[in-house]
Design an enzyme around this catalytic site. Structure first.
Site, PDB file in Angstrom:
ATOM      1  N   ARG A   1       0.841  -1.204   0.000  1.00 34.42           N
ATOM      2  CA  ARG A   1       0.000   0.000   0.000  1.00 34.42           C
ATOM      3  C   ARG A   1       0.873   1.250   0.000  1.00 34.42           C
ATOM      4  O   ARG A   1       0.488   2.290  -0.516  1.00 34.42           O
ATOM      5  CB  ARG A   1      -0.965  -0.005   1.217  1.00 34.42           C
TER       6      ARG A   1
ATOM      7  N   TYR B   1     -16.265  16.941 -15.285  1.00 39.86           N
ATOM      8  CA  TYR B   1     -16.585  15.506 -15.357  1.00 39.86           C
ATOM      9  C   TYR B   1     -17.661  15.183 -14.305  1.00 39.86           C
ATOM     10  O   TYR B   1     -17.538  15.583 -13.133  1.00 39.86           O
ATOM     11  CB  TYR B   1     -15.308  14.702 -15.096  1.00 39.86           C
TER      12      TYR B   1
ATOM     13  N   ASP C   1      -7.338  18.643 -14.034  1.00 47.21           N
ATOM     14  CA  ASP C   1      -7.606  17.292 -14.530  1.00 47.21           C
ATOM     15  C   ASP C   1      -7.140  17.276 -15.992  1.00 47.21           C
ATOM     16  O   ASP C   1      -7.732  17.926 -16.850  1.00 47.21           O
ATOM     17  CB  ASP C   1      -9.106  16.996 -14.414  1.00 47.21           C
TER      18      ASP C   1
ATOM     19  N   LYS D   1      -8.284   6.100 -19.162  1.00 53.04           N
ATOM     20  CA  LYS D   1      -8.577   6.595 -20.507  1.00 53.04           C
ATOM     21  C   LYS D   1      -7.336   6.469 -21.396  1.00 53.04           C
ATOM     22  O   LYS D   1      -6.858   5.370 -21.601  1.00 53.04           O
ATOM     23  CB  LYS D   1      -9.103   8.031 -20.408  1.00 53.04           C
TER      24      LYS D   1
HETATM   25  C1  LIG Z   1     -13.129   9.161 -16.444  1.00 54.92           C
HETATM   26  C2  LIG Z   1     -12.729  10.474 -15.909  1.00 54.92           C
HETATM   27  C3  LIG Z   1     -12.472  10.664 -14.551  1.00 54.92           C
HETATM   28  C4  LIG Z   1     -12.651   9.540 -13.534  1.00 54.92           C
HETATM   29  O1  LIG Z   1     -11.756   8.505 -13.754  1.00 54.92           O
HETATM   30  P1  LIG Z   1     -12.061   6.955 -13.369  1.00 54.92           P
HETATM   31  O2  LIG Z   1     -10.801   6.294 -13.765  1.00 54.92           O
HETATM   32  O3  LIG Z   1     -13.263   6.540 -14.165  1.00 54.92           O
HETATM   33  O4  LIG Z   1     -12.330   6.930 -11.912  1.00 54.92           O
HETATM   34  C5  LIG Z   1     -12.047  11.902 -14.113  1.00 54.92           C
HETATM   35  N1  LIG Z   1     -11.904  12.931 -14.973  1.00 54.92           N
HETATM   36  C6  LIG Z   1     -12.163  12.806 -16.295  1.00 54.92           C
HETATM   37  C7  LIG Z   1     -11.972  13.963 -17.185  1.00 54.92           C
HETATM   38  C8  LIG Z   1     -12.579  11.587 -16.804  1.00 54.92           C
HETATM   39  O5  LIG Z   1     -12.838  11.467 -18.120  1.00 54.92           O
END
Ligand SMILES: *Cc1c(COP(=O)(O)O)cnc(C)c1O
Length: 374
Positions: free
Chosen positions: A46, A98, A167, A192
């Site tokens: 962890r 998001y 982000d 992603k």
């Molecule tokens: C998908 C996404 C998230 C969240 O990510 P997860 O891996 O699904 O928890 C956060 N910000 C953006 C812009 C996203 O497309």
């Protein structure tokens, strides 16, 4: 090293004299101590794991950060970062955020206060500042409307003490590095583009400031939403082709956006790579590309539904940023929780289709969209 090289060589790993060019999967939760009170660099998975180290070093190298932390999902990264703030703190966030981030911020019971503004408008951000404001939380470009925020302009407009969080999921560190423009923390959904193949959930946070890094390190190991060794391996493998995939996705997206613009059933196309897009110049200044996300408005709800129902190569699915092209209607999935009047006011109507362009042959994608709307 240039960023495309860093995708492959952004980390060094232990190969036990075998010369293995891929980091081994250290599927071990604990590590033997070397003496009383003494340890190797690894104690318990962890806290740190050698396969996760490779993922964290790679993302830190790509973002130009001192430290990187790998999480079990993008939301785990965002939740852990938000633990930097305490009851009574105020955060200004991009309004077109998001959906999962909005849900987290809305449901938190820690007494944090949020104001959502169009962060593309620096004055709107300045006006929203309160005596208890501690952070600015940005997403640029946004989903699904592709609004762009000038990160450096926000940095220049707010007190130095404000923590700016970006982000960077949509453009990836191959195309945009928010720390260079004055951000303090960058978060990613590694699910992603970074992993890129729709086979792993992952998240990242990176930072430069030693104090922020120390707090993130404590929160990362205390909260424990860290990336498993196998998922770390998958993300490291995915990132090796990030530059290649993003280059192909870029050129595919431009071709598809241009084609959509000429289609009689498409009313408008949101894509920051059009010189006529209001954020074209800002995008060129702060990023090395426009990414693979676009959205468009169809003439009728029926056309939008026909697209989702009839596509054969493109997939109607949530998520984005993978080798497959994915299509969805945000109003009926990702943005379902947003009240309908707010959605409509922002242009997230039931005719707005979001498209995450994959790496298929662009003509096949265009032919598929054409037959689906015929
Ligand atoms: C998908 C996404 C998230 C969240 O990510 P997860 O891996 O699904 O928890 C956060 N910000 C953006 C812009 C996203 O497309």
């Amino acid at each position: 090293m240039k960023r495309d090289t860093l995708c492959i060589h952004g980390h060094k790993h232990e190969s036990y004299g075998t010369g293995a060019i891929t980091p081994p999967i250290f599927q071990s939760s604990t590590f033997a101590r070397v003496g009383v009170g003494e340890a190797t660099d690894h104690i318990y998975s962890r806290i740190q794991n050698p396969t996760r180290d490779a993922a964290e070093k790679t993302i830190a190298a790509l973002e130009g950060a001192n430290e990187g932390f790998a999480f079990s999902s993008g939301m785990a990264a965002i939740s852990t970062v938000m633990e930097l703030f305490a009851s009574g703190d105020h955060v200004i966030a991009t309004e077109d955020l998001y959906g999962g981030a909005i849900r987290l911020f809305t449901n938190q019971k820690h007494g944090l206060e949020f104001t959502y503004v169009d962060t593309g408008d620096v004055n709107a951000v300045k006006t929203a500042i309160k005596p208890n404001t501690k952070a600015i939380y940005l997403e640029t470009p946004t989903n699904p409307l592709i609004h762009v925020t000038d990160i450096a302009a926000i940095r220049a407009a707010v007190p130095k003490s404000f923590i700016i969080i970006v982000d960077n999921t949509f453009l990836t560190p191959y195309l945009q590095n928010p720390l260079e423009h004055g951000a303090d923390i960058v978060v990613h959904s590694g699910t992603k583009y970074l992993s890129g193949h729709s086979d792993a959930l992952a998240g990242f946070a990176v930072a430069n400031c030693p104090k922020i890094c120390e707090e993130l390190r404590t929160n990362h190991k205390s909260i424990g939403a860290c990336l498993s060794p196998f998922e770390s391996f998958l993300v490291v493998r995915g990132i090796k082709t990030l530059a290649l995939r993003m280059d192909r996705i870029e050129s595919n997206t431009l071709a598809i956006a241009n084609w959509l613009r000429t289609h009689p059933k498409i009313k408008s196309v949101n894509y920051a790579g059009f010189p006529s897009h209001p954020s074209y110049e800002i995008s060129k200044k702060q990023a090395r590309g426009f990414g693979g996300m676009l959205s468009f408005e169809t003439d009728t709800k029926e056309t939008a539904h026909a697209l989702l129902t009839n596509v054969k190569i493109v997939t109607y699915a949530e998520s984005l940023g993978c080798v497959n092209s994915l299509i969805t209607i945000p109003a009926t999935c990702t943005h379902e929780d947003v009240p309908i009047d707010v959605r409509n006011a922002r242009g997230i109507t039931d005719k707005l289709v979001r498209f995450s362009v994959g790496i298929e042959n662009p003509q096949d994608i265009i032919d598929d969209l054409a037959q689906a709307m015929a």
